[in-house]
Design an enzyme around this catalytic site. Structure first.
Site, mmCIF file in Angstrom:
data_model
loop_
_atom_site.group_PDB
_atom_site.id
_atom_site.type_symbol
_atom_site.label_atom_id
_atom_site.label_comp_id
_atom_site.label_asym_id
_atom_site.label_seq_id
_atom_site.Cartn_x
_atom_site.Cartn_y
_atom_site.Cartn_z
ATOM 1 N N PRO A 79 40.602 88.385 12.837
ATOM 2 C CA PRO A 79 40.588 87.575 11.615
ATOM 3 C C PRO A 79 41.955 87.326 11.004
ATOM 4 O O PRO A 79 42.791 88.222 10.927
ATOM 5 C CB PRO A 79 39.705 88.387 10.666
ATOM 6 C CG PRO A 79 39.671 89.765 11.219
ATOM 7 C CD PRO A 79 39.816 89.613 12.704
ATOM 8 N N ASN A 80 42.124 86.091 10.566
ATOM 9 C CA ASN A 80 43.288 85.599 9.820
ATOM 10 C C ASN A 80 44.533 85.377 10.672
ATOM 11 O O ASN A 80 45.525 84.835 10.174
ATOM 12 C CB ASN A 80 43.623 86.513 8.622
ATOM 13 C CG ASN A 80 42.491 86.572 7.634
ATOM 14 O OD1 ASN A 80 42.002 85.526 7.194
ATOM 15 N ND2 ASN A 80 42.017 87.765 7.307
ATOM 16 N N ARG A 85 51.133 81.292 6.237
ATOM 17 C CA ARG A 85 50.999 82.065 5.000
ATOM 18 C C ARG A 85 51.777 83.370 5.154
ATOM 19 O O ARG A 85 51.933 83.872 6.262
ATOM 20 C CB ARG A 85 49.532 82.433 4.737
ATOM 21 C CG ARG A 85 48.576 81.269 4.700
ATOM 22 C CD ARG A 85 48.332 80.811 3.260
ATOM 23 N NE ARG A 85 47.166 79.940 3.175
ATOM 24 C CZ ARG A 85 47.108 78.686 3.618
ATOM 25 N NH1 ARG A 85 48.162 78.163 4.213
ATOM 26 N NH2 ARG A 85 46.014 77.959 3.487
ATOM 27 N N TYR A 88 54.600 88.463 8.052
ATOM 28 C CA TYR A 88 54.280 88.238 9.467
ATOM 29 C C TYR A 88 55.208 87.236 10.167
ATOM 30 O O TYR A 88 55.001 86.922 11.332
ATOM 31 C CB TYR A 88 52.821 87.793 9.612
ATOM 32 C CG TYR A 88 51.846 88.881 9.218
ATOM 33 C CD1 TYR A 88 51.708 90.015 10.004
ATOM 34 C CD2 TYR A 88 51.096 88.789 8.048
ATOM 35 C CE1 TYR A 88 50.841 91.034 9.641
ATOM 36 C CE2 TYR A 88 50.213 89.801 7.680
ATOM 37 C CZ TYR A 88 50.098 90.913 8.479
ATOM 38 O OH TYR A 88 49.239 91.915 8.124
ATOM 39 N N ASN A 124 44.380 92.082 19.643
ATOM 40 C CA ASN A 124 44.886 92.319 18.289
ATOM 41 C C ASN A 124 43.672 92.100 17.383
ATOM 42 O O ASN A 124 43.352 90.956 17.031
ATOM 43 C CB ASN A 124 46.025 91.367 17.919
ATOM 44 C CG ASN A 124 46.575 91.685 16.529
ATOM 45 O OD1 ASN A 124 45.981 92.475 15.785
ATOM 46 N ND2 ASN A 124 47.691 91.076 16.175
ATOM 47 N N ALA A 167 42.389 93.127 11.008
ATOM 48 C CA ALA A 167 41.778 94.084 10.066
ATOM 49 C C ALA A 167 40.589 94.832 10.673
ATOM 50 O O ALA A 167 40.290 95.966 10.263
ATOM 51 C CB ALA A 167 41.368 93.360 8.794
ATOM 52 N N HIS A 193 40.689 98.542 11.847
ATOM 53 C CA HIS A 193 40.549 99.691 10.952
ATOM 54 C C HIS A 193 39.111 99.901 10.475
ATOM 55 O O HIS A 193 38.836 100.863 9.758
ATOM 56 C CB HIS A 193 41.472 99.499 9.733
ATOM 57 C CG HIS A 193 42.827 98.956 10.107
ATOM 58 N ND1 HIS A 193 43.709 99.654 10.897
ATOM 59 C CD2 HIS A 193 43.437 97.758 9.839
ATOM 60 C CE1 HIS A 193 44.806 98.920 11.082
ATOM 61 N NE2 HIS A 193 44.659 97.763 10.452
ATOM 62 N N GLU A 236 45.422 97.757 23.008
ATOM 63 C CA GLU A 236 45.456 97.390 21.578
ATOM 64 C C GLU A 236 46.871 96.958 21.206
ATOM 65 O O GLU A 236 47.833 97.657 21.545
ATOM 66 C CB GLU A 236 45.054 98.606 20.741
ATOM 67 C CG GLU A 236 45.209 98.382 19.239
ATOM 68 C CD GLU A 236 44.888 99.631 18.417
ATOM 69 O OE1 GLU A 236 44.457 100.661 18.980
ATOM 70 O OE2 GLU A 236 45.082 99.558 17.191
ATOM 71 N N HIS A 289 49.535 95.081 18.038
ATOM 72 C CA HIS A 289 49.775 94.621 16.661
ATOM 73 C C HIS A 289 51.169 94.027 16.564
ATOM 74 O O HIS A 289 52.099 94.507 17.223
ATOM 75 C CB HIS A 289 49.645 95.772 15.664
ATOM 76 C CG HIS A 289 48.276 96.370 15.667
ATOM 77 N ND1 HIS A 289 47.201 95.744 15.098
ATOM 78 C CD2 HIS A 289 47.799 97.497 16.240
ATOM 79 C CE1 HIS A 289 46.114 96.477 15.297
ATOM 80 N NE2 HIS A 289 46.447 97.544 15.997
ATOM 81 N N ARG A 334 53.024 101.244 7.519
ATOM 82 C CA ARG A 334 52.518 100.436 6.405
ATOM 83 C C ARG A 334 51.544 101.269 5.557
ATOM 84 O O ARG A 334 51.705 102.478 5.457
ATOM 85 C CB ARG A 334 51.878 99.146 6.960
ATOM 86 C CG ARG A 334 52.889 98.292 7.743
ATOM 87 C CD ARG A 334 52.267 97.016 8.264
ATOM 88 N NE ARG A 334 51.818 96.152 7.168
ATOM 89 C CZ ARG A 334 51.033 95.080 7.333
ATOM 90 N NH1 ARG A 334 50.620 94.751 8.550
ATOM 91 N NH2 ARG A 334 50.669 94.351 6.304
ATOM 92 N N ARG A 382 46.034 101.429 7.341
ATOM 93 C CA ARG A 382 46.354 100.759 8.615
ATOM 94 C C ARG A 382 46.728 101.761 9.711
ATOM 95 O O ARG A 382 46.875 101.412 10.868
ATOM 96 C CB ARG A 382 47.505 99.768 8.421
ATOM 97 C CG ARG A 382 47.141 98.599 7.568
ATOM 98 C CD ARG A 382 48.204 97.520 7.613
ATOM 99 N NE ARG A 382 48.167 96.734 6.395
ATOM 100 C CZ ARG A 382 47.347 95.719 6.171
ATOM 101 N NH1 ARG A 382 46.496 95.344 7.097
ATOM 102 N NH2 ARG A 382 47.375 95.067 5.026
#
Ligand code: CA2
Length: 148
Positions: free
Chosen positions: A9-10, A17, A22, A73, A76, A79, A97, A99, A106, A110
């Protein structure tokens, strides 16, 4: 060999954004860089993104017999998602996995990954390069799997 890249997501918002968090690289830029490195290593790539947990679960389930390695990836969902963890454990396709950010440097929430225990490894903190390293790690994981 074939690698399935899954993005959660996102991540479709990358480069549009919160560039201070990022960066300015878009997911399309990342996909192009992944395809270029995969071509050099003679690997095929399918590159997907979804904001929907169940769609990611479906794609993981469908990977059996079609892909040699999954790179995820999970954003969210990393987690929070027992569903993604169960799908990765069930499908039996080696999964890496990744990121963009160093999730361990962070917020505390996370630092916990529900999928890490069912993945063969984690790459985090290198931005776009995390994805390139994942192509290289996929080739390695596939060679290890074939020699066993
Ligand atoms: O560092 C990563 O790759 C993350 O998976 C990114 C996730 C975050 O929840 C993980 O803890 C670490 C967030 C992806 C959202 O991406 C955005 C991009 C642009 C604007 C807003 C969010």
């Amino acid at each position: 060999m074939k690698i399935l890249f899954l993005n959660g997501p996102n991540l479709n918002l990358l480069g549009q954004r919160e560039p201070e968090v990022y960066g300015r690289t878009t997911l399309a830029n990342i996909e192009a860089a992944v395809r270029a490195r995969a071509k050099q290593l003679k690997a095929g790539v399918d590159f997907r993104q979804s904001n929907v947990e169940g769609e990611l679960v479906d794609w993981i389930q469908q990977a059996k017999g079609r892909f040699d390695v999954i790179v995820i990836n999970a954003a969210a969902y990393t987690h929070t998602s027992i569903a993604l963890r169960d799908a990765i454990a069930a499908v039996g396709v080696p999964t890496i996995e990744i990121h963009l950010s160093n999730v361990h440097a962070r917020e505390n929430f996370r630092r916990k990954s529900l999928i890490a225990p069912v993945c063969c490894g984690q790459i985090a903190g290198f931005g776009l390069k995390s994805y390139i390293l994942a192509v290289e790690a996929s080739v390695h994981v596939n060679e290890m799997a074939k020699s066993n």
